[in-house]
Design an enzyme around this catalytic site. Structure first.
Site, PDB file in Angstrom:
ATOM      1  N   SER A  31       0.858  -1.193   0.000  1.00 39.75           N
ATOM      2  CA  SER A  31       0.000   0.000   0.000  1.00 39.75           C
ATOM      3  C   SER A  31       0.891   1.239   0.000  1.00 39.75           C
ATOM      4  CB  SER A  31      -0.852   0.053   1.267  1.00 39.75           C
ATOM      5  OG  SER A  31      -1.579  -1.125   1.398  1.00 39.75           O
ATOM      6  N   HIS A  62      -5.281  -2.965  -4.631  1.00 41.36           N
ATOM      7  CA  HIS A  62      -4.297  -4.022  -4.885  1.00 41.36           C
ATOM      8  C   HIS A  62      -4.445  -4.632  -6.280  1.00 41.36           C
ATOM      9  CE1 HIS A  62      -2.381  -4.398  -0.899  1.00 41.36           C
ATOM     10  NE2 HIS A  62      -3.555  -4.057  -0.417  1.00 41.36           N
ATOM     11  N   HIS A  84      -3.274 -11.726  -0.678  1.00 40.48           N
ATOM     12  CA  HIS A  84      -3.176 -11.940   0.774  1.00 40.48           C
ATOM     13  C   HIS A  84      -3.867 -13.251   1.164  1.00 40.48           C
ATOM     14  CE1 HIS A  84      -2.750  -7.582   0.232  1.00 40.48           C
ATOM     15  NE2 HIS A  84      -2.009  -7.608   1.318  1.00 40.48           N
ATOM     16  N   TYR A  86      -5.698 -13.747   3.663  1.00 39.30           N
ATOM     17  CA  TYR A  86      -7.074 -13.538   4.150  1.00 39.30           C
ATOM     18  C   TYR A  86      -8.102 -13.500   3.021  1.00 39.30           C
ATOM     19  CZ  TYR A  86      -6.114  -8.615   3.030  1.00 39.30           C
ATOM     20  OH  TYR A  86      -5.767  -7.462   2.384  1.00 39.30           O
ATOM     21  N   GLU A  87      -7.644 -13.422   1.783  1.00 41.04           N
ATOM     22  CA  GLU A  87      -8.600 -13.442   0.670  1.00 41.04           C
ATOM     23  C   GLU A  87      -9.149 -14.843   0.431  1.00 41.04           C
ATOM     24  OE1 GLU A  87      -7.427 -10.765  -2.745  1.00 41.04           O
ATOM     25  OE2 GLU A  87      -5.624 -10.670  -1.510  1.00 41.04           O
ATOM     26  N   ALA A 114       2.568  -1.923   4.076  1.00 41.06           N
ATOM     27  CA  ALA A 114       2.112  -0.978   5.097  1.00 41.06           C
ATOM     28  C   ALA A 114       1.907  -1.803   6.355  1.00 41.06           C
ATOM     29  CB  ALA A 114       0.819  -0.322   4.661  1.00 41.06           C
ATOM     30  N   MET A 212      -0.214  -7.947   7.403  1.00 43.51           N
ATOM     31  CA  MET A 212      -0.934  -9.129   6.929  1.00 43.51           C
ATOM     32  C   MET A 212      -0.275  -9.738   5.691  1.00 43.51           C
ATOM     33  SD  MET A 212      -4.776  -7.604   7.359  1.00 43.51           S
ATOM     34  CE  MET A 212      -5.185  -6.541   8.767  1.00 43.51           C
ATOM     35  N   SER A 213       1.021  -9.512   5.528  1.00 47.70           N
ATOM     36  CA  SER A 213       1.713 -10.025   4.327  1.00 47.70           C
ATOM     37  C   SER A 213       3.183 -10.255   4.654  1.00 47.70           C
ATOM     38  CB  SER A 213       1.593  -8.998   3.194  1.00 47.70           C
ATOM     39  OG  SER A 213       2.335  -7.841   3.506  1.00 47.70           O
ATOM     40  N   ASN A 236       0.133   3.436  10.646  1.00 48.58           N
ATOM     41  CA  ASN A 236      -0.681   3.773  11.823  1.00 48.58           C
ATOM     42  C   ASN A 236      -0.009   3.159  13.042  1.00 48.58           C
ATOM     43  OD1 ASN A 236      -1.825   1.216  10.340  1.00 48.58           O
ATOM     44  ND2 ASN A 236      -2.296   0.924  12.499  1.00 48.58           N
ATOM     45  N   HIS A 248      -8.994   0.798   6.857  1.00 47.82           N
ATOM     46  CA  HIS A 248      -8.187   0.567   5.659  1.00 47.82           C
ATOM     47  C   HIS A 248      -7.895   1.907   4.965  1.00 47.82           C
ATOM     48  CE1 HIS A 248      -6.500  -1.525   2.262  1.00 47.82           C
ATOM     49  NE2 HIS A 248      -7.419  -1.060   1.437  1.00 47.82           N
TER      50      HIS A 248
HETATM   51  N1  HPA Z   1      -2.403  -4.185  11.671  1.00 48.45           N
HETATM   52  C1  HPA Z   1      -2.279  -5.119  10.704  1.00 48.45           C
HETATM   53  N2  HPA Z   1      -1.990  -4.810   9.451  1.00 48.45           N
HETATM   54  C2  HPA Z   1      -1.825  -3.513   9.149  1.00 48.45           C
HETATM   55  C3  HPA Z   1      -1.951  -2.497  10.105  1.00 48.45           C
HETATM   56  C4  HPA Z   1      -2.248  -2.854  11.454  1.00 48.45           C
HETATM   57  O1  HPA Z   1      -2.375  -2.016  12.353  1.00 48.45           O
HETATM   58  N3  HPA Z   1      -1.707  -1.325   9.457  1.00 48.45           N
HETATM   59  C5  HPA Z   1      -1.440  -1.627   8.174  1.00 48.45           C
HETATM   60  N4  HPA Z   1      -1.518  -2.960   7.969  1.00 48.45           N
END
Ligand code: HPA
Length: 275
Positions: A31, A62, A84, A86-87, A114, A212-213, A236, A248
């Site tokens: 991202s 994506h 990912h 989770y998909e 990210a 998550m990757s 974040n 997101h």
């Molecule tokens: N947690 C998990 N995945 C993320 C986050 C998060 O806070 N920020 C960006 N991807």
């Protein structure tokens, strides 16, 4: 023949029907780096949908294609959009693109993402050099019959993130006045963000950033003998560290804000690679 390997070779055939480009470096754009293609002298673009059996991402932001081209003198293949876990794809499909880029010729894998900051000294917008990872919260991508053609059954993971490439990234950051955090990344499956208690747990375990990757991709690349490096954009602070709920949209906006530095660092590092 191993079924996963057979599928991989079929994907390679599909790529080779379209282009004979041989990359040295493979880059996965996370991202915020979605428009990184602007920094590449593009030679050819191949939508994932044109490769039979290739998993295609369903996440907004994506949208997927391979971009072939050069950065400085270095031939690269870029993944604009990754898949990912989770998909809902089996983890073998999630990492198929990494193996495919290896078979195309790539020796180096540059991972970007990210991530949420777990380390309390991090700020949204920071970049973090990935020094190591914790993989135990994600499925191991090497489970199942080993693909002997690619690597060994029990691969060593002592230095997944190549130390020379780490030094190069750090040097380029310093040269260009880009502040770089350093730390341990962990991959959870998602798609839900973590709870505050989970973030406290991750901090106790020594995690600096969560996403998550990346980890399944890094393990796969290490298994098949690629040199790996990675940078996270801390989009974040993780759950419970601020009053704000996570979204997101916020992740994408913060990643977009850090993008100029992120792109500069990726570009300068690649130009500085000795291959
Ligand atoms: N947690 C998990 N995945 C993320 C986050 C998060 O806070 N920020 C960006 N991807």
């Amino acid at each position: 023949m191993n079924q996963e390997y057979e599928k991989l070779l079929h994907c390679l055939d599909c790529v080779r029907e379209k282009t004979d480009f041989v990359p040295k470096v493979a880059i996965v754009l996370g991202s915020g780096l979605g428009d990184y293609a602007q920094s590449i002298q593009v030679e050819y673009e191949l939508p994932y949908g044109d490769i039979q059996g290739f998993p295609t991402s369903t996440v907004p932001g994506h949208a997927g294609k391979f971009i072939f081209g050069t950065i400085g003198q270095v031939p690269v293949v870029c993944m604009k959009g990754r898949v990912h876990y989770y998909e809902g794809y089996p983890v073998g499909d999630v990492v198929l693109p990494i193996r495919l880029m290896k078979l195309m010729g790539a020796q180096v894998l540059f991972l970007t993402n990210a991530a949420g900051g777990v380390n309390p000294s991090f700020h949204a917008g920071d970049l973090m050099l990935i020094r190591d990872h914790i993989s135990v919260f994600a499925p191991n991508p090497l489970i199942g019959a080993n693909i002997e053609e690619l690597g060994t059954r029990f691969p060593d993971m002592s230095t997944v993130y190549d130390e020379d490439l780490q030094d190069l990234i750090q040097r380029k950051a310093t040269e260009h006045g880009i502040f770089l955090q350093r730390g341990v990344y962990t991959q959870l499956t998602g798609p839900s963000f973590e709870s505050p208690a989970e973030i406290r747990m991750l901090r106790l375990l020594g995690c600096d950033a969560v996403g998550m990757s990346t980890v399944v991709e890094a393990i796969t690349a290490n298994h098949c003998g690629m040199q790996v490096c990675g940078i996270s954009c801390i989009s974040n602070l993780a759950a419970g560290m601020t009053r704000n709920p996570l979204s997101h949209k916020e992740v994408q906006e913060a990643a977009d804000m850090a993008a100029p530095h992120f792109k500069k660092l990726v570009t300068e590092t690649i130009k500085g690679m000795v291959l």
